[in-house]
Design a protein around this motif. Structure first.
Motif, PDB file in Angstrom:
ATOM      1  N   ASP A  16       0.857  -1.181   0.000  1.00  0.00           N
ATOM      2  CA  ASP A  16       0.000   0.000   0.000  1.00  0.00           C
ATOM      3  C   ASP A  16       0.892   1.229   0.000  1.00  0.00           C
ATOM      4  N   VAL A  17       0.807   2.036  -1.035  1.00  0.00           N
ATOM      5  CA  VAL A  17       1.611   3.257  -1.138  1.00  0.00           C
ATOM      6  C   VAL A  17       0.655   4.447  -1.163  1.00  0.00           C
ATOM      7  N   THR A  18       0.864   5.371  -0.244  1.00  0.00           N
ATOM      8  CA  THR A  18       0.064   6.584  -0.182  1.00  0.00           C
ATOM      9  C   THR A  18       0.980   7.777  -0.380  1.00  0.00           C
ATOM     10  N   LEU A  19       0.601   8.647  -1.269  1.00  0.00           N
ATOM     11  CA  LEU A  19       1.341   9.870  -1.550  1.00  0.00           C
ATOM     12  C   LEU A  19       0.535  11.027  -0.979  1.00  0.00           C
ATOM     13  N   ALA A  20       1.061  11.678   0.059  1.00  0.00           N
ATOM     14  CA  ALA A  20       0.374  12.802   0.693  1.00  0.00           C
ATOM     15  C   ALA A  20       0.967  14.098   0.149  1.00  0.00           C
ATOM     16  N   ARG A  43      -3.403  11.469  -1.469  1.00  0.00           N
ATOM     17  CA  ARG A  43      -4.149  12.226  -0.460  1.00  0.00           C
ATOM     18  C   ARG A  43      -3.694  13.681  -0.525  1.00  0.00           C
ATOM     19  N   PRO A  44      -4.407  14.514  -1.288  1.00  0.00           N
ATOM     20  CA  PRO A  44      -4.018  15.921  -1.372  1.00  0.00           C
ATOM     21  C   PRO A  44      -4.434  16.696  -0.121  1.00  0.00           C
ATOM     22  N   TRP A  45      -3.888  17.892   0.000  1.00  0.00           N
ATOM     23  CA  TRP A  45      -4.223  18.839   1.061  1.00  0.00           C
ATOM     24  C   TRP A  45      -3.832  18.349   2.456  1.00  0.00           C
ATOM     25  N   LEU A  46      -2.623  17.762   2.579  1.00  0.00           N
ATOM     26  CA  LEU A  46      -2.114  17.302   3.872  1.00  0.00           C
ATOM     27  C   LEU A  46      -0.671  17.756   4.055  1.00  0.00           C
ATOM     28  N   ALA A  47      -0.371  18.408   5.175  1.00  0.00           N
ATOM     29  CA  ALA A  47       0.991  18.830   5.505  1.00  0.00           C
ATOM     30  C   ALA A  47       1.511  17.949   6.637  1.00  0.00           C
ATOM     31  N   PRO A  48       2.673  17.323   6.473  1.00  0.00           N
ATOM     32  CA  PRO A  48       3.183  16.432   7.516  1.00  0.00           C
ATOM     33  C   PRO A  48       3.554  17.195   8.791  1.00  0.00           C
ATOM     34  N   LEU A  49       3.198  16.617   9.936  1.00  0.00           N
ATOM     35  CA  LEU A  49       3.537  17.213  11.227  1.00  0.00           C
ATOM     36  C   LEU A  49       4.557  16.372  11.980  1.00  0.00           C
ATOM     37  N   GLU A  50       4.285  15.064  12.086  1.00  0.00           N
ATOM     38  CA  GLU A  50       5.219  14.221  12.831  1.00  0.00           C
ATOM     39  C   GLU A  50       5.049  12.754  12.466  1.00  0.00           C
ATOM     40  N   VAL A  51       6.138  12.022  12.638  1.00  0.00           N
ATOM     41  CA  VAL A  51       6.124  10.574  12.458  1.00  0.00           C
ATOM     42  C   VAL A  51       5.854   9.974  13.837  1.00  0.00           C
ATOM     43  N   LEU A  52       4.844   9.142  13.931  1.00  0.00           N
ATOM     44  CA  LEU A  52       4.479   8.508  15.201  1.00  0.00           C
ATOM     45  C   LEU A  52       5.141   7.135  15.275  1.00  0.00           C
ATOM     46  N   ARG A  53       5.696   6.808  16.443  1.00  0.00           N
ATOM     47  CA  ARG A  53       6.431   5.545  16.609  1.00  0.00           C
ATOM     48  C   ARG A  53       5.839   4.736  17.762  1.00  0.00           C
ATOM     49  N   ASP A  54       6.034   3.426  17.692  1.00  0.00           N
ATOM     50  CA  ASP A  54       5.573   2.565  18.783  1.00  0.00           C
ATOM     51  C   ASP A  54       6.626   2.550  19.896  1.00  0.00           C
ATOM     52  N   ALA A  55       6.399   1.761  20.946  1.00  0.00           N
ATOM     53  CA  ALA A  55       7.285   1.724  22.108  1.00  0.00           C
ATOM     54  C   ALA A  55       8.703   1.272  21.758  1.00  0.00           C
ATOM     55  N   GLY A  78      -6.332  23.424  10.726  1.00  0.00           N
ATOM     56  CA  GLY A  78      -6.534  23.035  12.114  1.00  0.00           C
ATOM     57  C   GLY A  78      -7.111  21.636  12.233  1.00  0.00           C
ATOM     58  N   GLY A  79      -7.457  21.012  11.110  1.00  0.00           N
ATOM     59  CA  GLY A  79      -7.912  19.624  11.114  1.00  0.00           C
ATOM     60  C   GLY A  79      -6.720  18.688  10.971  1.00  0.00           C
ATOM     61  N   PHE A  80      -6.817  17.509  11.544  1.00  0.00           N
ATOM     62  CA  PHE A  80      -5.693  16.573  11.547  1.00  0.00           C
ATOM     63  C   PHE A  80      -6.109  15.209  11.011  1.00  0.00           C
ATOM     64  N   THR A  81      -5.147  14.513  10.409  1.00  0.00           N
ATOM     65  CA  THR A  81      -5.355  13.174   9.867  1.00  0.00           C
ATOM     66  C   THR A  81      -4.125  12.345  10.180  1.00  0.00           C
ATOM     67  N   GLU A  82      -4.313  11.080  10.501  1.00  0.00           N
ATOM     68  CA  GLU A  82      -3.192  10.158  10.679  1.00  0.00           C
ATOM     69  C   GLU A  82      -3.302   9.049   9.652  1.00  0.00           C
ATOM     70  N   ILE A  83      -2.166   8.691   9.069  1.00  0.00           N
ATOM     71  CA  ILE A  83      -2.110   7.607   8.086  1.00  0.00           C
ATOM     72  C   ILE A  83      -1.116   6.577   8.602  1.00  0.00           C
ATOM     73  N   ALA A  84      -1.567   5.332   8.735  1.00  0.00           N
ATOM     74  CA  ALA A  84      -0.693   4.248   9.181  1.00  0.00           C
ATOM     75  C   ALA A  84       0.452   4.083   8.187  1.00  0.00           C
TER      76      ALA A  84
END
Length: 157
Positions: A16-20, A43-55, A78-84
């Protein structure tokens, strides 16, 4: 260049490849069609904020802020989205880390970086193309900038 990289990842076996993208796709639909042909989700209209990591520190997802155009300027909503995600690749455009302030010394034409015909900036080893040097470029034009800059980098090395 960005779409080619995403398509290459898909061809190499990524499930699965997603281009934001911070902005919308070009209105001609060519980029979206190319993405569909290579099974790349856009996925247009998305600005990266941070990479989320597990423990254990492995990449889990990327958090984005939604964007839109307002009076010709890209703004955050001001809206947020997370992509696995399991891996993240970043194409650096307008914003890069600049710890020594060198990029502020680039020659500018308004908000754009001034470059020569091979996309060399005034700073040795710094090249720019796409939205950095011209407003409202189509993806094809930006790709050509990248290809010409890559040739110049290769020749300069």
């Amino acid at each position: 260049m960005l779409f080619r990289s995403a398509a290459r990842l898909q061809a190499l076996g990524a499930q699965d490849v997603t281009l934001a993208l911070r902005h919308a796709l070009a209105p001609d639909g060519a980029a979206l069609q190319a993405a569909r042909e290579h099974f790349v989700r856009v996925r247009p209209w998305l600005a990266p904020l941070e990479v989320l990591r597990d423990a254990q520190g492995a990449i889990e997802a990327v958090r984005f802020e939604q964007t839109r155009m307002l009076d010709g300027c890209l703004v955050h909503t001001g809206g947020f989205t997370e992509i696995a995600a399991h891996a993240v690749f970043k194409a650096v455009g307008r914003a890069v880390l600049d710890q020594d302030g060198a990029l502020r010394r680039l020659s500018h034409e308004g908000e754009r970086i001034r470059v020569d015909g091979c996309f060399r900036s005034a700073l040795p080893g710094i090249y720019a193309g796409g939205d950095c040097v011209a407003a409202r470029l189509g993806i094809g034009d930006a790709l050509r900038h990248g290809e010409r800059a890559a040739r110049a980098i290769h020749a300069d090395l």
